[in-house]
Design a protein around this motif. Structure first.
Motif, PDB file in Angstrom:
ATOM      1  N   UNK A 194       0.811  -1.229   0.000  1.00 59.36           N
ATOM      2  CA  UNK A 194       0.000   0.000   0.000  1.00 59.36           C
ATOM      3  C   UNK A 194       0.843   1.278   0.000  1.00 59.36           C
ATOM      4  N   UNK A 195       2.164   1.154  -0.239  1.00 61.47           N
ATOM      5  CA  UNK A 195       3.059   2.304  -0.077  1.00 61.47           C
ATOM      6  C   UNK A 195       3.092   3.244  -1.285  1.00 61.47           C
ATOM      7  N   UNK A 196       2.252   2.990  -2.298  1.00 59.35           N
ATOM      8  CA  UNK A 196       2.216   3.883  -3.457  1.00 59.35           C
ATOM      9  C   UNK A 196       3.437   3.772  -4.351  1.00 59.35           C
ATOM     10  N   UNK A 197       3.956   2.572  -4.489  1.00 60.52           N
ATOM     11  CA  UNK A 197       5.169   2.334  -5.271  1.00 60.52           C
ATOM     12  C   UNK A 197       4.854   2.195  -6.763  1.00 60.52           C
ATOM     13  N   UNK A 198       5.810   2.584  -7.599  1.00 64.89           N
ATOM     14  CA  UNK A 198       5.750   2.281  -9.030  1.00 64.89           C
ATOM     15  C   UNK A 198       6.387   0.923  -9.308  1.00 64.89           C
ATOM     16  N   UNK A 199       7.419   0.597  -8.529  1.00 66.05           N
ATOM     17  CA  UNK A 199       8.170  -0.637  -8.749  1.00 66.05           C
ATOM     18  C   UNK A 199       8.715  -1.133  -7.424  1.00 66.05           C
ATOM     19  N   UNK A 200       9.016  -2.443  -7.368  1.00 68.04           N
ATOM     20  CA  UNK A 200       9.518  -3.026  -6.124  1.00 68.04           C
ATOM     21  C   UNK A 200      10.506  -4.137  -6.433  1.00 68.04           C
ATOM     22  N   UNK A 201      11.459  -4.306  -5.522  1.00 69.50           N
ATOM     23  CA  UNK A 201      12.403  -5.425  -5.561  1.00 69.50           C
ATOM     24  C   UNK A 201      12.038  -6.367  -4.429  1.00 69.50           C
ATOM     25  N   UNK A 202      11.881  -7.653  -4.755  1.00 68.07           N
ATOM     26  CA  UNK A 202      11.598  -8.655  -3.720  1.00 68.07           C
ATOM     27  C   UNK A 202      12.868  -9.441  -3.449  1.00 68.07           C
ATOM     28  N   UNK A 203      13.422  -9.259  -2.263  1.00 69.12           N
ATOM     29  CA  UNK A 203      14.649  -9.958  -1.861  1.00 69.12           C
ATOM     30  C   UNK A 203      14.414 -10.687  -0.537  1.00 69.12           C
ATOM     31  N   UNK A 204      13.196 -11.173  -0.368  1.00 68.62           N
ATOM     32  CA  UNK A 204      12.818 -11.943   0.826  1.00 68.62           C
ATOM     33  C   UNK A 204      13.206 -13.403   0.615  1.00 68.62           C
ATOM     34  N   UNK A 205      13.091 -14.266   1.637  1.00 66.39           N
ATOM     35  CA  UNK A 205      13.254 -15.705   1.397  1.00 66.39           C
ATOM     36  C   UNK A 205      12.288 -16.186   0.304  1.00 66.39           C
ATOM     37  N   UNK A 206      12.713 -17.220  -0.439  1.00 60.51           N
ATOM     38  CA  UNK A 206      11.978 -17.691  -1.624  1.00 60.51           C
ATOM     39  C   UNK A 206      10.500 -17.950  -1.361  1.00 60.51           C
ATOM     40  N   UNK A 207      10.205 -18.520  -0.207  1.00 63.12           N
ATOM     41  CA  UNK A 207       8.825 -18.961   0.045  1.00 63.12           C
ATOM     42  C   UNK A 207       7.838 -17.793   0.114  1.00 63.12           C
ATOM     43  N   UNK A 208       8.335 -16.579   0.270  1.00 64.36           N
ATOM     44  CA  UNK A 208       7.445 -15.414   0.328  1.00 64.36           C
ATOM     45  C   UNK A 208       7.314 -14.690  -1.022  1.00 64.36           C
ATOM     46  N   UNK A 209       8.118 -15.096  -2.009  1.00 63.70           N
ATOM     47  CA  UNK A 209       8.149 -14.361  -3.279  1.00 63.70           C
ATOM     48  C   UNK A 209       6.777 -14.241  -3.929  1.00 63.70           C
ATOM     49  N   UNK A 210       6.070 -15.378  -4.021  1.00 65.20           N
ATOM     50  CA  UNK A 210       4.834 -15.396  -4.807  1.00 65.20           C
ATOM     51  C   UNK A 210       3.724 -14.570  -4.168  1.00 65.20           C
ATOM     52  N   UNK A 211       3.478 -14.767  -2.886  1.00 65.54           N
ATOM     53  CA  UNK A 211       2.392 -14.025  -2.231  1.00 65.54           C
ATOM     54  C   UNK A 211       2.607 -12.522  -2.341  1.00 65.54           C
ATOM     55  N   UNK A 212       3.831 -12.092  -2.047  1.00 61.55           N
ATOM     56  CA  UNK A 212       4.136 -10.665  -2.106  1.00 61.55           C
ATOM     57  C   UNK A 212       4.145 -10.180  -3.555  1.00 61.55           C
ATOM     58  N   UNK A 213       4.731 -10.977  -4.446  1.00 64.72           N
ATOM     59  CA  UNK A 213       4.809 -10.588  -5.849  1.00 64.72           C
ATOM     60  C   UNK A 213       3.438 -10.426  -6.482  1.00 64.72           C
ATOM     61  N   UNK A 214       2.566 -11.383  -6.261  1.00 65.96           N
ATOM     62  CA  UNK A 214       1.207 -11.313  -6.830  1.00 65.96           C
ATOM     63  C   UNK A 214       0.463 -10.104  -6.262  1.00 65.96           C
ATOM     64  N   UNK A 215       0.593  -9.874  -4.962  1.00 67.38           N
ATOM     65  CA  UNK A 215      -0.087  -8.720  -4.342  1.00 67.38           C
ATOM     66  C   UNK A 215       0.409  -7.405  -4.941  1.00 67.38           C
ATOM     67  N   UNK A 216       1.719  -7.293  -5.147  1.00 68.51           N
ATOM     68  CA  UNK A 216       2.279  -6.069  -5.726  1.00 68.51           C
ATOM     69  C   UNK A 216       1.822  -5.878  -7.171  1.00 68.51           C
ATOM     70  N   UNK A 217       1.901  -6.947  -7.956  1.00 72.12           N
ATOM     71  CA  UNK A 217       1.493  -6.865  -9.370  1.00 72.12           C
ATOM     72  C   UNK A 217       0.021  -6.503  -9.495  1.00 72.12           C
ATOM     73  N   UNK A 218      -0.808  -7.091  -8.623  1.00 71.80           N
ATOM     74  CA  UNK A 218      -2.239  -6.767  -8.636  1.00 71.80           C
ATOM     75  C   UNK A 218      -2.503  -5.328  -8.208  1.00 71.80           C
ATOM     76  N   UNK A 219      -1.554  -4.752  -7.476  1.00 70.08           N
ATOM     77  CA  UNK A 219      -1.672  -3.349  -7.074  1.00 70.08           C
ATOM     78  C   UNK A 219      -1.066  -2.411  -8.122  1.00 70.08           C
ATOM     79  N   UNK A 220      -0.656  -2.978  -9.260  1.00 65.03           N
ATOM     80  CA  UNK A 220      -0.119  -2.155 -10.339  1.00 65.03           C
ATOM     81  C   UNK A 220       1.343  -1.810 -10.206  1.00 65.03           C
ATOM     82  N   UNK A 221       2.086  -2.608  -9.424  1.00 66.06           N
ATOM     83  CA  UNK A 221       3.512  -2.341  -9.177  1.00 66.06           C
ATOM     84  C   UNK A 221       4.366  -3.267 -10.046  1.00 66.06           C
ATOM     85  N   UNK A 222       5.357  -2.715 -10.740  1.00 65.18           N
ATOM     86  CA  UNK A 222       6.324  -3.522 -11.481  1.00 65.18           C
ATOM     87  C   UNK A 222       7.224  -4.248 -10.480  1.00 65.18           C
TER      88      UNK A 222
END
Length: 310
Positions: free
Chosen positions: A64-92
């Motif tokens: 919800x931080x109003x980002x245009x783009x984001x880097x995901x450098x979390x442990x692998x198991x969190x990539x998808x949940x966070x990635x899908x949420x960001x992409x659905x929020x319109x974040x690259x």
């Protein structure tokens, strides 16, 4: 020409790689590092303060931080949940390798990127190593016979839930696909576990669809770090040190066994910076990302086949 507003970008995961991403982003033109997310408040605040960003400690705040783009450098198991949420929020999204923990998770991210017309790029940083680029140029138009890659070193102090195949060999699976322009169709893995919960030594043999044979040696039991790439073609043999970025080409072999050598110029550039520049370029131009979600998925599939988890 009107100047484009800077891209507001955030980094999720403030570990070793997350801190490196934050450092590089803070130095780039055309982007503004605004947000750092880590569930550990002290870690998040420490990195955010270093680069004038805001620290958040939950994924919800980050999305919800109003980002245009984001880097995901979390442990692998969190990539998808966070990635899908960001992409659905319109974040690259630029997601560290491997793209996700499972093929299904990787596909979910690819689908979300397509549905929202966002860039999804995977951080296979060796693609941007000047030595790898130099090798690729040197063998352009030549027929590759074989590829041999060695990526070994001491046991890492920070190791999570993965072994050497997911942590290290996935880099080299990507290099093989990148250099050959072909998919890996045969896998012959030999794995050993000595000190870790997962495999810490692997000898991996492959054959690509265009009939290149490849071999990866990787481990956490060698006391020193080595990263070498050797490519044999019909006309030459090219050797690259991926750490020093020295590249040597051997060519013109004669019947008496003599041959010629030459050093190939490798531009001094930080691979992570080049990776970010490619990500920003894809966002700004709408061009296909240098390392697509599909690339990440294929690399993950091969790694999981090596582990017998496909």
């Amino acid at each position: 020409m009107t100047q484009q507003a800077p891209l507001k970008i955030g980094v999720a995961g403030a570990g070793v790689m997350g801190r490196n991403h934050a450092r590089v982003l803070s130095e780039l033109r055309g982007v503004e590092l605004t947000t750092v997310f880590d569930p550990d408040a002290v870690t998040a605040e420490g990195v955010a303060a270093a680069y004038g960003a805001t620290a958040v400690t939950t994924a919800q705040e980050f999305v919800a931080a109003g980002l245009d783009a984001a880097v995901i450098a979390t442990p692998n198991r969190y990539h998808a949940d966070l990635g899908v949420a960001l992409l659905n929020a319109g974040v690259h999204v630029l997601v560290e390798k491997p793209i996700a923990a499972t093929v299904a998770d990787a596909q979910a991210m690819i689908d979300a990127a397509k549905a929202n017309n966002r860039v999804l790029m995977v951080g296979h940083v060796e693609r941007f190593n000047p030595a790898v680029e130099t090798v690729k140029r040197a063998i352009e138009g030549d027929e590759i016979i074989s590829i041999q890659i060695t990526r070994v070193g001491p046991f890492p102090p920070r190791m999570g839930e993965v072994g050497v195949v997911i942590d290290l060999a996935v880099h080299d699976i990507d290099i093989i696909r990148h250099l050959t322009g072909s998919e890996i169709v045969e896998v012959q893995p030999q794995l050993v576990r000595t000190r870790a919960e997962r495999e810490d030594t692997a000898l991996l043999q492959f054959r690509t669809a265009n009939d290149v044979i490849a071999h990866i040696t990787t481990n956490w039991v060698t006391p020193y770090k080595t990263r070498t790439l050797q490519v044999a073609t019909k006309t030459k043999f090219v050797v690259a040190d991926l750490i020093t970025r020295q590249v040597t080409e051997y060519f013109g072999q004669q019947p008496d066994g003599s041959y010629s050598t030459r050093m190939l110029h490798s531009w001094p550039a930080e691979p992570l910076r080049k990776e970010h520049e490619a990500f920003i370029h894809a966002i700004r131009t709408g061009e296909t990302a240098a390392v697509t979600g599909e690339d990440g998925l294929r690399n993950l599939e091969v790694a999981l086949r090596c582990l017998g988890e496909d």
